[in-house]
Structure formats: structure tokens, C-alpha cells
Design a protein around this motif. Structure first.
Motif, PDB file in Angstrom:
ATOM      1  N   LEU A 156       1.003  -0.758   0.045  1.00 13.35           N
ATOM      2  CA  LEU A 156      -0.006   0.187  -0.297  1.00 13.35           C
ATOM      3  C   LEU A 156       1.050   1.184  -0.470  1.00 13.35           C
ATOM      4  O   LEU A 156       1.883   1.386   0.883  1.00 13.35           O
ATOM      5  CB  LEU A 156      -0.853  -0.210   1.123  1.00 13.35           C
ATOM      6  N   ILE A 157       0.777   2.041  -1.043  1.00 20.35           N
ATOM      7  CA  ILE A 157       1.110   3.397  -0.821  1.00 20.35           C
ATOM      8  C   ILE A 157       0.503   4.649  -0.704  1.00 20.35           C
ATOM      9  O   ILE A 157      -0.310   4.786  -1.356  1.00 20.35           O
ATOM     10  CB  ILE A 157       1.952   3.267  -2.530  1.00 20.35           C
ATOM     11  N   LEU A 158       0.787   5.423   0.214  1.00 19.28           N
ATOM     12  CA  LEU A 158       0.431   6.268   0.814  1.00 19.28           C
ATOM     13  C   LEU A 158       1.556   8.494   0.076  1.00 19.28           C
ATOM     14  O   LEU A 158       2.827   7.356   0.983  1.00 19.28           O
ATOM     15  CB  LEU A 158      -0.236   6.408   2.028  1.00 19.28           C
ATOM     16  N   THR A 159       0.609   8.418  -0.556  1.00 21.12           N
ATOM     17  CA  THR A 159       1.683  10.407   0.012  1.00 21.12           C
ATOM     18  C   THR A 159       0.700  11.113   0.300  1.00 21.12           C
ATOM     19  O   THR A 159      -0.288  11.005   0.565  1.00 21.12           O
ATOM     20  CB  THR A 159       1.693  10.387  -1.895  1.00 21.12           C
ATOM     21  N   ILE A 160       1.751  12.016   0.501  1.00 24.85           N
ATOM     22  CA  ILE A 160       1.212  13.457   1.475  1.00 24.85           C
ATOM     23  C   ILE A 160       2.396  14.717   1.299  1.00 24.85           C
ATOM     24  O   ILE A 160       3.668  14.218   0.556  1.00 24.85           O
ATOM     25  CB  ILE A 160       0.783  13.377   2.924  1.00 24.85           C
ATOM     26  N   LYS A 161       1.594  15.659   0.886  1.00 25.42           N
ATOM     27  CA  LYS A 161       2.139  17.419   0.756  1.00 25.42           C
ATOM     28  C   LYS A 161       2.889  17.713   2.193  1.00 25.42           C
ATOM     29  O   LYS A 161       2.390  18.225   3.259  1.00 25.42           O
ATOM     30  CB  LYS A 161       1.372  18.745   0.167  1.00 25.42           C
ATOM     31  N   ILE A 162       3.685  18.508   1.962  1.00 27.26           N
ATOM     32  CA  ILE A 162       5.043  18.679   3.029  1.00 27.26           C
ATOM     33  C   ILE A 162       5.036  19.930   2.651  1.00 27.26           C
ATOM     34  O   ILE A 162       5.438  20.594   1.693  1.00 27.26           O
ATOM     35  CB  ILE A 162       6.455  18.370   3.468  1.00 27.26           C
ATOM     36  N   PRO A 163       4.452  21.236   3.672  1.00 30.26           N
ATOM     37  CA  PRO A 163       4.516  22.430   3.786  1.00 30.26           C
ATOM     38  C   PRO A 163       6.001  22.886   3.412  1.00 30.26           C
ATOM     39  O   PRO A 163       7.261  22.146   3.697  1.00 30.26           O
ATOM     40  CB  PRO A 163       4.035  22.706   5.211  1.00 30.26           C
ATOM     41  N   ALA A 164       6.711  24.246   2.699  1.00 31.52           N
ATOM     42  CA  ALA A 164       7.641  24.484   2.492  1.00 31.52           C
ATOM     43  C   ALA A 164       8.094  24.801   3.484  1.00 31.52           C
ATOM     44  O   ALA A 164       7.341  24.631   4.914  1.00 31.52           O
ATOM     45  CB  ALA A 164       7.989  25.407   1.454  1.00 31.52           C
ATOM     46  N   ALA A 165       9.941  24.836   3.693  1.00 29.45           N
ATOM     47  CA  ALA A 165      10.580  25.523   5.413  1.00 29.45           C
ATOM     48  C   ALA A 165      10.070  26.824   5.007  1.00 29.45           C
ATOM     49  O   ALA A 165      10.027  27.701   3.860  1.00 29.45           O
ATOM     50  CB  ALA A 165      12.241  24.489   4.695  1.00 29.45           C
ATOM     51  N   ALA A 166      10.230  27.724   6.496  1.00 28.01           N
ATOM     52  CA  ALA A 166      10.559  28.471   7.012  1.00 28.01           C
ATOM     53  C   ALA A 166      11.385  29.448   6.177  1.00 28.01           C
ATOM     54  O   ALA A 166      10.845  30.536   5.383  1.00 28.01           O
ATOM     55  CB  ALA A 166      10.771  28.854   8.349  1.00 28.01           C
ATOM     56  N   GLY A 167      12.750  28.465   5.754  1.00 29.25           N
ATOM     57  CA  GLY A 167      13.460  29.371   5.430  1.00 29.25           C
ATOM     58  C   GLY A 167      13.754  29.400   3.920  1.00 29.25           C
ATOM     59  O   GLY A 167      14.010  30.504   3.022  1.00 29.25           O
ATOM     60  N   MET A 168      12.232  28.943   3.145  1.00 25.24           N
ATOM     61  CA  MET A 168      12.779  28.538   1.540  1.00 25.24           C
ATOM     62  C   MET A 168      11.269  29.830   1.390  1.00 25.24           C
ATOM     63  O   MET A 168      11.913  30.775   0.667  1.00 25.24           O
ATOM     64  CB  MET A 168      12.006  27.325   1.346  1.00 25.24           C
TER      65      MET A 168
END
Length: 261
Positions: A156-168
Motif C-alpha cells: 500500500l502506497i500513501l503520499t502526502i504534501k509537506i509544507p515548504a520550510a520557513a527558510g524557503m
């Protein structure tokens, strides 16, 4: 007589037996187990099976001809419930709840120092696996976990978006003005270059004129005779002193005439 000897993984040995001659049944395990006797077979049935029913089941049949024994190992699969969520600012959590045996979870393109795993055993003997992924690189914006379990026909493959880092995020606020300034500068240089080419072309067309047919040459009026006479006099004085009379004789004898320049 038929007897089932059940050895659970975490419990002491228990038996379920049936005496044919007396038509008596004994159940020392639990009420979810019962055996059925046929003319040529003996069956043990388990209802509402759970993980706690795992173990070794040995069937022993005794009659006048002797004793027959056979053992089977019972393994119970509990299909886990898997999900992926965000925890913290830039951490992703992949959770597999109620699996048996314990679920295997791994992250795509993850380093060992970016993943932490914990496994807990529930009251029903199932396992809950929690795997947390915290990316080291600030430019990572997606996390993918893969859950492996024998009850799944395929991983089973699960994907999620990660927020951009504060530095970026702060970097974008710096890069945008810089890009705008560079674009404006390039546009100004292009306009200035185009304007300079137009001015040069206009000046070139305005300075075009026909050449003069008879240009006036101004020649400075000099007195070469005086200079020549002075030169001759200089030579004359430095060579020898000739009398005027002798000079006349030379003129008469050789036909020399004075030339005026």
C-alpha cells in the motif's frame, strides 16, 4: 476417542476431546471451539477467531488399532488500517493500526536519521506501527510511505504534501525583488540600445552631402627667389670670393642666364 491438544503461543496447553463409546465431550479451551465427528474424520471448528487463537493444534485419534497423531500450525492474519498524516511543521507520520503480524513501513528516498519507528501491542494482540519521517532537506515538499503486510495483495502506497520550510519561504521574498530588478534593468538596457541605434542612423542620414567638384586649394605665397639667393650667397661666400666682373665673364663665356624663381 479423539482429542485436540491446543498449545497457544501465550497460554498453557488445553484440550478438546470426545469419547465415542460414551458420547461424552470435554472442552478445556473455550466455548468458541467444538469438534465434529464423522465416520472417517474428526473436525475442530473455531468461531470468531482472534489473534489469541494462534498456536499448534494436534489431533490424536485412538481406537483398537492404535493411535494416529497429526499437528497443524494456525497463524492468524489481521489486516491493518493504514493512514498518513502531518505532525509538526514538516513531519509526516505513517500509521498502521491493528495489524498482525506487525506491519513493515518504509519511506521512499529516506535516510536512517530522518525516520523514527515505534511499535505497540494492543490488548487483542494486534500491533500498531507508527513511522515518522522528518526530511532534512528544505526543498522536499512530498513524502511517500509504503506499507507491507501479508494480508495485502500488494504493498500500500500513501503520499502526502509537506509544507515548504520557513527558510524557503523567506528566500522567495528575497528572490522575487531581485528577479524584478534584473528584468527591469534588462528592459532599460534594451530600450537604451534601440534608442542609440536610431540616433546613430538619423545622424548618418543628416550628414550625407555631395562632394565639391572644384575644391579651393590655398597655397601660401612664399618667396623662393629670396631663399634661393640667400642659399647661393651662402655657398658663394663659403667657397671663394668671386668678383662681379668674373661672374659676368662666366655668364658671357658659357651662356649662363640668370633664372628668377
Amino acid at each position: 476417542m479423539s482429542t485436540w491438544k491446543v498449545q497457544h503461543l501465550d497460554k498453557p496447553l488445553c484440550t478438546v476431546s470426545f469419547i465415542i463409546t460414551k458420547n461424552e465431550t470435554y472442552n478445556g479451551c473455550n466455548n468458541r471451539m467444538h469438534q465434529d465427528i464423522g465416520t472417517k474424520w474428526v473436525t475442530l471448528t473455531l468461531e470468531n477467531i482472534t489473534v489469541s487463537d494462534e498456536g499448534n493444534y494436534t489431533c490424536e485419534v485412538v481406537n483398537e488399532g492404535g493411535t494416529l497423531t497429526g499437528t497443524i500450525i494456525l497463524e492468524v492474519l489481521a489486516k491493518p488500517f493504514a493512514l498518513i498524516t502531518l505532525t509538526g511543521s514538516r513531519s509526516a507520520e505513517c500509521r498502521a493500526v491493528g495489524g498482525h503480524p506487525a506491519t513493515t513501513v518504509w519511506w521512499n528516498s529516506a535516510l536512517l536519521n530522518e525516520v523514527s519507528d515505534t511499535t505497540s501491542i494492543e490488548k487483542n494482540k494486534t500491533s500498531t506501527v507508527i513511522s515518522t519521517y522528518t526530511p532534512v532537506e528544505d526543498n522536499e515538499t512530498e513524502a511517500t510511505c509504503t506499507v507491507h503486510h501479508p494480508a495485502f495483495p500488494s504493498p500500500l502506497i500513501l503520499t502526502i504534501k509537506i509544507p515548504a520550510a520557513a527558510g524557503m519561504k523567506n528566500m522567495w521574498w528575497v528572490l522575487i525583488p531581485v528577479v524584478v530588478i534584473i528584468v527591469i534593468t534588462v528592459i532599460i538596457l534594451l530600450l537604451w540600445q534601440i534608442s542609440g541605434l536610431r540616433t546613430f542612423s538619423a545622424n548618418k542620414r543628416g550628414n550625407t552631402s555631395e562632394p565639391q567638384e572644384n575644391p579651393t586649394v590655398i597655397v601660401e605665397d612664399v618667396e623662393p627667389y629670396a631663399s634661393f639667393t640667400q642659399k647661393v650667397n651662402t655657398i658663394y661666400n663659403s667657397t671663394s670670393e668671386l668678383s662681379e666682373a668674373k661672374m659676368k665673364d662666366l655668364t658671357t663665356d658659357y651662356g649662363i642666364q640668370k633664372i628668377r624663381f
